[in-house]
Design an enzyme around this catalytic site. Structure first.
Site, short mmCIF file in Angstrom:
data_model
loop_
_atom_site.label_atom_id
_atom_site.label_comp_id
_atom_site.label_asym_id
_atom_site.label_seq_id
_atom_site.Cartn_x
_atom_site.Cartn_y
_atom_site.Cartn_z
N GLY A 124 -25.20 39.85 53.89
CA GLY A 124 -24.01 39.04 53.60
C GLY A 124 -23.07 39.71 52.61
O GLY A 124 -22.14 39.08 52.09
N ASP A 257 -15.26 37.90 69.64
CA ASP A 257 -15.41 37.23 68.34
C ASP A 257 -14.42 37.78 67.33
O ASP A 257 -14.30 37.25 66.22
CB ASP A 257 -16.85 37.36 67.82
N ASP A 267 -10.32 41.45 61.41
CA ASP A 267 -11.47 42.33 61.38
C ASP A 267 -11.07 43.80 61.34
O ASP A 267 -11.05 44.49 62.35
CB ASP A 267 -12.42 42.06 62.57
P1 AMP Z 1 -18.07 42.48 62.84
O1 AMP Z 1 -18.49 43.81 63.35
O2 AMP Z 1 -17.47 42.54 61.51
O3 AMP Z 1 -17.24 41.73 63.81
O4 AMP Z 1 -19.43 41.64 62.63
C1 AMP Z 1 -20.21 41.19 63.70
C2 AMP Z 1 -21.15 40.13 63.21
O5 AMP Z 1 -22.11 40.66 62.29
C3 AMP Z 1 -20.47 38.97 62.50
O6 AMP Z 1 -21.07 37.77 62.93
C4 AMP Z 1 -20.75 39.25 61.04
O7 AMP Z 1 -20.76 38.06 60.30
C5 AMP Z 1 -22.11 39.91 61.08
N1 AMP Z 1 -22.32 40.81 59.94
C6 AMP Z 1 -21.73 42.00 59.75
N2 AMP Z 1 -22.12 42.55 58.59
C7 AMP Z 1 -23.00 41.71 58.01
C8 AMP Z 1 -23.75 41.71 56.79
N3 AMP Z 1 -23.68 42.71 55.91
N4 AMP Z 1 -24.55 40.66 56.57
C9 AMP Z 1 -24.63 39.65 57.43
N5 AMP Z 1 -23.95 39.59 58.58
C10 AMP Z 1 -23.13 40.59 58.88
MG MG Z 2 -15.95 40.23 63.25
#
Ligand code: AMP
Ligand code: MG
Length: 495
Positions: A124, A257, A267
């Site tokens: 997180g 997403d 993003d």
């Molecule tokens: P993203 O590549 O930023 O679109 O992230 C894809 C998914 O992974 C989303 O649901 C994010 O909330 C989750 N996510 C990415 N990085 C983390 C992290 N460090 N801890 C928890 N969840 C993550």
């Molecule tokens: Mg994302």
């Protein structure tokens, strides 16, 4: 704070199936990295309060803001084409919807404030690098006029995060019209097989497209919000991706997403602006197949809209055939919407009052020439603008850009085409062809410095990128394309 401003919680009120109350996890030693005064004033955050320890503690997640109710949303999404039935705010927390003095309703989120029920084993948290990238690029996109989430603040946590190496942690405060995504609708339509779908569709339509909904109802009292949502999201995304193509922006992870229903760019993971033009340009280290390459973006966004349409079918019409016919027609309007938005951008960039059929070929030749001669996308357009306006002698552009022979030849054709063009279209070229963009190698420099605790580069770049369409003093360092050894060809999600 005045009575009209403050947090409200309409998504929380909609129901616990949409969003889960979650507290931020405190950090050891919050410190300021960046603070966005102009956005803060738009929000109506009092100046005197903005730079305080109290604000810092709130932005670091150590002390909740008055009136906030931190919560994490659920969503799903197609990632690189495969459906992931449950994602969610894994490292983001919605503090609430902020009502601004001008009457806007904006989500305020902390990104990197600790684990949530959707973290799926992740921490997180965010390293400082991705926070700096998002702060800089999202604010530069805003200054370039592109619809985008904004960055209100970046703070250091004082705690390390562990990725390939140990890195300093940071938290970004992100502001958006909302963070509802195509993936949000997918979760309720696909994963939950329709349970909870209608309420979230009605909510999203009223929140973002209330005026269009009212206008549609004037025409046709029974129109469903889902119809309006599909149409309006289609228009918004067509306009958005046309804008990206016009400035050489490559998003990098166009999963469903990462597509906001409100039509703002979201993003800023492995995103990058192109230096030398290539239609197939890809930066993201995880995009090995080039699915999200520059030239593929319009097609991918069209595909993503198709996914939204499929989710909305049961709410478009009780009769399945009628629902499919409506949805198909709406999705089929996307290419034309994109093309006309893109043509409008190109006409302005090339100094044409409008686009004629035979202009397509001329423009195609321009891009072929750039690709063949590895010319810089941004500087080539600026060169055209300055040629047309006769300002080349007064700016440092010729020190950092020389046209190839092929481009010079092309230019003669283009000047013939522009014969008799109005002064307005010519002047306008200077207002749509930026001098500076957030070039990858400069972003990388700001990140490297921030990793050492130095936020000066971030500050300098952020301030320069606020006024991208005019030359400024000592601009060569900001405007120039990278030297071959400086160029950054790979970007990482950095999560
Ligand atoms: P993203 O590549 O930023 O679109 O992230 C894809 C998914 O992974 C989303 O649901 C994010 O909330 C989750 N996510 C990415 N990085 C983390 C992290 N460090 N801890 C928890 N969840 C993550
Ligand atoms: Mg994302």
């Amino acid at each position: 704070m005045s009575a009209t401003t403050g947090f409200q919680h309409s998504l929380v009120a909609l129901g616990s199936e949409y969003i889960t109350p979650t507290s931020a996890t405190p950090v050891s030693a919050p410190d300021w990295i960046a603070w966005n005064d102009s956005l803060a004033s738009e929000l109506g955050w009092p100046d005197a309060w903005s730079h305080t320890e109290e604000a810092l503690a709130g932005l670091a997640g150590n002390t909740p803001f008055d009136g906030s109710q931190p919560a994490a949303s659920v969503y799903a999404g197609h990632q690189f084409g495969s459906y992931n039935p449950q994602l969610g705010d894994g490292r983001a927390l919605l503090l609430g919807e902020w009502h601004t003095p001008a009457g806007h309703v904006l989500d305020i989120q902390l990104k990197g404030a600790g684990p949530t029920p959707y973290s799926r084993g992740g921490d997180g948290r965010s390293p400082v690098g991705p926070v700096v990238r998002e702060y800089l690029v999202s604010e530069a996109m805003h200054a370039l006029g592109v619809p985008t989430t904004r960055a209100l603040a970046a703070v250091a946590t004082g705690d390390p995060v562990y990725r390939q190496t140990r890195e300093p942690g940071a938290i970004l405060t992100r502001v958006a019209d909302s963070h509802l995504r195509i993936g949000t609708i997918q979760f309720f339509a696909m994963t939950r097989r329709g349970a909870g779908l209608e309420d979230i569709v009605n909510y999203a339509t009223e929140r973002h497209y209330g005026t269009a909904l009212a206008a549609a109802r004037d025409q046709e009292p029974d129109v469903t919000p889902a119809r309006v949502l599909l149409e309006e999201v289609g228009k918004a995304l067509a306009g958005l991706v046309a804008h990206w193509q016009s400035i050489g922006f490559i998003h990098g992870v166009l999963n469903t997403d990462n597509m906001l229903l409100c039509g703002q760019t979201v993003d800023y993971g492995p995103c990058a602006f192109m230096d030398a033009f290539a239609a197939g340009r890809v930066f993201s280290s995880i995009d090995s197949g080039g699915r999200y390459a520059f030239g593929n973006q319009p097609g991918i966004v069209h595909w993503n809209l198709g996914v939204l349409a499929q989710c909305l079918l049961p709410l478009i019409d009780d009769d399945e055939e009628a629902a499919v016919a409506y949805a198909q027609a709406s999705v089929d309007r996307f290419p034309e919407r994109f093309s006309s938005a893109y043509a409008a951008h190109l006409a302005a960039k090339f100094g044409l009052a409008g686009m004629r059929e035979d202009d397509k070929q001329l423009i195609e030749q321009f891009f072929q020439q750039l690709e063949q001669d590895s010319l810089d996308f941004t500087l080539a357009f600026r060169w055209l603008a300055e040629m047309a306006n006769g300002t080349l002698e007064q700016t440092p552009l010729s020190q950092i850009f020389s046209p190839s022979d092929g481009l010079s030849d092309w230019c003669e054709q283009w000047q013939l085409r522009r014969k008799g063009a109005s002064g307005d279209t010519t002047t306008r070229m200077l207002a749509v062809n930026p001098v500076v963009i957030p070039r990858n190698h400069l972003v990388a420099r700001a990140i490297a410095a921030a990793e050492q605790g130095d936020y000066g580069v971030l500050k300098t770049l952020n301030s320069r990128w606020q006024d991208p369409f005019a030359w400024s003093d000592n601009d060569l360092q900001f405007a120039a394309a990278p030297e071959p050894e400086e160029a950054v060809h790979r970007t990482f999600c950095g999560t």
